[in-house]
Design a protein around this motif. Structure first.
Motif, PDB file in Angstrom:
ATOM      1  N   ALA A 166       0.837  -1.199   0.000  1.00 41.12           N
ATOM      2  CA  ALA A 166       0.000   0.000   0.000  1.00 41.12           C
ATOM      3  C   ALA A 166       0.873   1.250   0.000  1.00 41.12           C
ATOM      4  CB  ALA A 166      -0.908  -0.012   1.214  1.00 41.12           C
ATOM      5  N   LYS A 167       0.570   2.174  -0.892  1.00 36.20           N
ATOM      6  CA  LYS A 167       1.318   3.431  -0.988  1.00 36.20           C
ATOM      7  C   LYS A 167       0.368   4.579  -0.660  1.00 36.20           C
ATOM      8  CE  LYS A 167       2.476   2.265  -5.188  1.00 36.20           C
ATOM      9  NZ  LYS A 167       2.174   0.817  -5.143  1.00 36.20           N
ATOM     10  N   THR A 168       0.750   5.401   0.306  1.00 32.82           N
ATOM     11  CA  THR A 168      -0.087   6.529   0.688  1.00 32.82           C
ATOM     12  C   THR A 168       0.749   7.803   0.761  1.00 32.82           C
ATOM     13  OG1 THR A 168       0.231   6.018   3.035  1.00 32.82           O
ATOM     14  CG2 THR A 168      -1.729   5.116   1.984  1.00 32.82           C
ATOM     15  N   GLY A 169       0.061   8.915   0.989  1.00 34.53           N
ATOM     16  CA  GLY A 169       0.715  10.206   0.881  1.00 34.53           C
ATOM     17  C   GLY A 169       0.788  10.586  -0.593  1.00 34.53           C
ATOM     18  N   SER A 170       1.744  11.422  -0.952  1.00 28.16           N
ATOM     19  CA  SER A 170       1.950  11.745  -2.365  1.00 28.16           C
ATOM     20  C   SER A 170       2.553  10.528  -3.052  1.00 28.16           C
ATOM     21  CB  SER A 170       2.878  12.954  -2.503  1.00 28.16           C
ATOM     22  OG  SER A 170       2.278  14.105  -1.958  1.00 28.16           O
ATOM     23  N   ILE A 171       2.136  10.265  -4.288  1.00 26.58           N
ATOM     24  CA  ILE A 171       2.496   9.022  -4.974  1.00 26.58           C
ATOM     25  C   ILE A 171       3.230   9.349  -6.275  1.00 26.58           C
ATOM     26  CG2 ILE A 171       1.626   6.791  -5.744  1.00 26.58           C
ATOM     27  CD1 ILE A 171      -1.005   7.520  -4.348  1.00 26.58           C
ATOM     28  N   LEU A 172       4.407   8.767  -6.450  1.00 29.31           N
ATOM     29  CA  LEU A 172       5.255   9.095  -7.598  1.00 29.31           C
ATOM     30  C   LEU A 172       4.634   8.665  -8.922  1.00 29.31           C
ATOM     31  CD1 LEU A 172       7.855  10.030  -8.987  1.00 29.31           C
ATOM     32  CD2 LEU A 172       8.883   7.832  -8.361  1.00 29.31           C
ATOM     33  N   PHE A 173       4.406   7.371  -9.112  1.00 28.55           N
ATOM     34  CA  PHE A 173       4.016   6.880 -10.428  1.00 28.55           C
ATOM     35  C   PHE A 173       2.664   7.434 -10.872  1.00 28.55           C
ATOM     36  CE2 PHE A 173       7.015   3.436  -9.206  1.00 28.55           C
ATOM     37  CZ  PHE A 173       7.924   3.633 -10.226  1.00 28.55           C
ATOM     38  N   THR A 174       1.721   7.565  -9.952  1.00 23.69           N
ATOM     39  CA  THR A 174       0.416   8.100 -10.321  1.00 23.69           C
ATOM     40  C   THR A 174       0.532   9.578 -10.680  1.00 23.69           C
ATOM     41  OG1 THR A 174      -0.460   6.555  -8.682  1.00 23.69           O
ATOM     42  CG2 THR A 174      -2.009   8.065  -9.677  1.00 23.69           C
ATOM     43  N   SER A 175       1.441  10.293 -10.025  1.00 21.80           N
ATOM     44  CA  SER A 175       1.690  11.689 -10.378  1.00 21.80           C
ATOM     45  C   SER A 175       2.316  11.795 -11.770  1.00 21.80           C
ATOM     46  CB  SER A 175       2.611  12.348  -9.341  1.00 21.80           C
ATOM     47  OG  SER A 175       2.003  12.404  -8.070  1.00 21.80           O
ATOM     48  N   LEU A 176       3.225  10.882 -12.084  1.00 20.94           N
ATOM     49  CA  LEU A 176       3.828  10.870 -13.420  1.00 20.94           C
ATOM     50  C   LEU A 176       2.781  10.582 -14.493  1.00 20.94           C
ATOM     51  CD1 LEU A 176       7.144   8.940 -12.673  1.00 20.94           C
ATOM     52  CD2 LEU A 176       6.921  11.360 -13.249  1.00 20.94           C
ATOM     53  N   ALA A 208       5.529  18.599 -12.492  1.00 22.74           N
ATOM     54  CA  ALA A 208       6.955  18.647 -12.831  1.00 22.74           C
ATOM     55  C   ALA A 208       7.754  19.460 -11.812  1.00 22.74           C
ATOM     56  CB  ALA A 208       7.136  19.238 -14.227  1.00 22.74           C
ATOM     57  N   ALA A 209       7.167  20.527 -11.306  1.00 23.90           N
ATOM     58  CA  ALA A 209       7.879  21.402 -10.385  1.00 23.90           C
ATOM     59  C   ALA A 209       8.086  20.776  -9.008  1.00 23.90           C
ATOM     60  CB  ALA A 209       7.124  22.718 -10.245  1.00 23.90           C
ATOM     61  N   SER A 210       7.290  19.755  -8.689  1.00 25.09           N
ATOM     62  CA  SER A 210       7.310  19.206  -7.333  1.00 25.09           C
ATOM     63  C   SER A 210       7.977  17.842  -7.207  1.00 25.09           C
ATOM     64  CB  SER A 210       5.865  19.100  -6.808  1.00 25.09           C
ATOM     65  OG  SER A 210       5.252  20.373  -6.786  1.00 25.09           O
ATOM     66  N   LEU A 211       8.270  17.191  -8.308  1.00 29.54           N
ATOM     67  CA  LEU A 211       8.738  15.804  -8.251  1.00 29.54           C
ATOM     68  C   LEU A 211      10.029  15.634  -7.451  1.00 29.54           C
ATOM     69  CD1 LEU A 211       8.020  14.521 -11.865  1.00 29.54           C
ATOM     70  CD2 LEU A 211       6.905  13.766  -9.765  1.00 29.54           C
ATOM     71  N   ASP A 212      11.047  16.411  -7.783  1.00 26.90           N
ATOM     72  CA  ASP A 212      12.344  16.225  -7.134  1.00 26.90           C
ATOM     73  C   ASP A 212      12.253  16.419  -5.628  1.00 26.90           C
ATOM     74  OD1 ASP A 212      13.516  15.639  -9.504  1.00 26.90           O
ATOM     75  OD2 ASP A 212      14.556  17.555  -9.746  1.00 26.90           O
ATOM     76  N   GLY A 213      11.633  17.496  -5.224  1.00 27.14           N
ATOM     77  CA  GLY A 213      11.574  17.803  -3.810  1.00 27.14           C
ATOM     78  C   GLY A 213      10.776  16.801  -3.004  1.00 27.14           C
ATOM     79  N   ALA A 214       9.791  16.179  -3.623  1.00 27.84           N
ATOM     80  CA  ALA A 214       8.931  15.255  -2.887  1.00 27.84           C
ATOM     81  C   ALA A 214       9.481  13.834  -2.837  1.00 27.84           C
ATOM     82  CB  ALA A 214       7.536  15.242  -3.511  1.00 27.84           C
ATOM     83  N   PHE A 215      10.130  13.393  -3.898  1.00 32.84           N
ATOM     84  CA  PHE A 215      10.413  11.964  -4.006  1.00 32.84           C
ATOM     85  C   PHE A 215      11.894  11.581  -4.064  1.00 32.84           C
ATOM     86  CE2 PHE A 215       6.213  12.529  -6.099  1.00 32.84           C
ATOM     87  CZ  PHE A 215       5.455  11.794  -5.208  1.00 32.84           C
ATOM     88  N   TYR A 216      12.755  12.488  -4.459  1.00 35.13           N
ATOM     89  CA  TYR A 216      14.166  12.103  -4.627  1.00 35.13           C
ATOM     90  C   TYR A 216      14.891  12.133  -3.285  1.00 35.13           C
ATOM     91  CZ  TYR A 216      18.900  11.816  -6.390  1.00 35.13           C
ATOM     92  OH  TYR A 216      20.194  11.422  -6.632  1.00 35.13           O
ATOM     93  N   TRP A 223      14.600   7.102  -5.805  1.00 39.44           N
ATOM     94  CA  TRP A 223      13.319   7.805  -5.784  1.00 39.44           C
ATOM     95  C   TRP A 223      12.334   7.017  -4.904  1.00 39.44           C
ATOM     96  CZ3 TRP A 223      11.973  12.251  -8.769  1.00 39.44           C
ATOM     97  CH2 TRP A 223      13.035  12.766  -9.530  1.00 39.44           C
ATOM     98  N   LEU A 224      11.583   7.728  -4.109  1.00 40.99           N
ATOM     99  CA  LEU A 224      10.571   7.094  -3.270  1.00 40.99           C
ATOM    100  C   LEU A 224       9.301   6.867  -4.080  1.00 40.99           C
ATOM    101  CD1 LEU A 224      10.963   9.397  -0.125  1.00 40.99           C
ATOM    102  CD2 LEU A 224      12.017   7.154  -0.506  1.00 40.99           C
ATOM    103  N   ALA A 225       8.689   5.715  -3.888  1.00 43.48           N
ATOM    104  CA  ALA A 225       7.434   5.429  -4.579  1.00 43.48           C
ATOM    105  C   ALA A 225       6.292   6.257  -4.009  1.00 43.48           C
ATOM    106  CB  ALA A 225       7.086   3.939  -4.467  1.00 43.48           C
ATOM    107  N   ALA A 226       6.388   6.625  -2.736  1.00 48.78           N
ATOM    108  CA  ALA A 226       5.372   7.434  -2.085  1.00 48.78           C
ATOM    109  C   ALA A 226       5.979   8.057  -0.832  1.00 48.78           C
ATOM    110  CB  ALA A 226       4.154   6.584  -1.705  1.00 48.78           C
ATOM    111  N   THR A 227       5.329   9.116  -0.364  1.00 50.23           N
ATOM    112  CA  THR A 227       5.850   9.775   0.825  1.00 50.23           C
ATOM    113  C   THR A 227       5.368   9.138   2.119  1.00 50.23           C
ATOM    114  OG1 THR A 227       4.028  11.390   0.786  1.00 50.23           O
ATOM    115  CG2 THR A 227       6.066  11.966  -0.377  1.00 50.23           C
TER     116      THR A 227
END
Length: 227
Positions: A166-176, A208-216, A223-227
């Motif tokens: 289960a992935k919760t919080g902000s989610i990388l792949f779904t955001s992509l 695009a503006a938020s990806l690095d700061g949230a997941f890297y 890269w994190l799959a979710a926060t």
């Protein structure tokens, strides 16, 4: 060889055809008849992985409309549609879904529309379904930073390569996925003058503006799959 691969692709597409109650041809996820429903994600995968020559335009567009016509009142798109017209909103059996919905289906529906438009340069189809695609993307729960958010207190299904986790919080792949869908629909909205292209552009830019700061993660370089 390329010829062998093309023959196999045609075999799979032919074998995946299923006739719905209204004589619409649906496309199930395999060529064995095991699945009896058309999945939004898998139908998009089949379309995007093959050229227009592999498809009957009328069949493919009717199959897409079969999914879009069953969009929920709040904008959610089906996870799958059955030949008898029933709708599944999340992974799992139609009668016992794993959650209320899945966050990826709106993006996959929009990507499906983009692919069909690209295959046949169909302004009519795009302008017909664009309002539903926008509602589908607007339904997705997005944070003020522009990332898809799965509430830990009331989670729904998400997209990624860890289906059993289960992935919760902000989610990388779904955001992509959201970024990809918004970017592609923006192109057609500008080309055909249907819909608000700037709305899609803003949606993609926020992701695009938020990806690095949230997941890297700088310490691991991963890269994190979710926060």
């Amino acid at each position: 060889s390329a010829t062998w691969l093309e023959d196999q692709a045609r075999r799979v597409i032919r074998g995946s055809r299923s006739i719905a109650f209204d004589n619409t041809t649906l496309f199930t996820p395999d060529a064995s008849g095991y699945y009896t429903t058309q999945y939004t994600r898998d139908f998009y995968y089949a379309l995007s992985g093959t050229d227009a020559q592999f498809w009957d335009q009328r069949e493919a567009t009717r199959a897409a409309r079969f999914t879009f016509d069953r969009q929920r009142a709040d904008g959610a798109m089906p996870d799958k549609v059955a030949a008898d017209g029933r709708v599944g909103w999340a992974p799992g059996a139609i009668d016992s879904p794993m959650s209320d919905h899945a966050w990826d289906n709106g993006a996959f529906a929009a990507l499906m529309l983009s692919d069909l438009t690209s295959k046949w340069n169909s302004k009519e189809l795009f302008c017909e379904l664009e309002p539903k695609a926008r509602r589908a993307l607007a339904f997705i729960n997005v944070t003020s930073e522009g990332l898809v958010y799965n509430d830990p207190a009331a989670p729904n299904c998400s997209y990624g390569f860890t289906d059993t986790i289960a992935k919760t919080g902000s989610i990388l792949f779904t955001s992509l996925l959201l970024h990809d869908a918004a970017t592609q629909i923006e192109v057609w909205a500008r080309a055909f003058g249907c819909g608000d292209a700037s709305w899609y552009a803003g949606l993609a830019a926020a992701v695009a503006a938020s990806l690095d700061g949230a997941f890297y993660d700088e310490r691991s370089g991963l890269w994190l799959a979710a926060t």
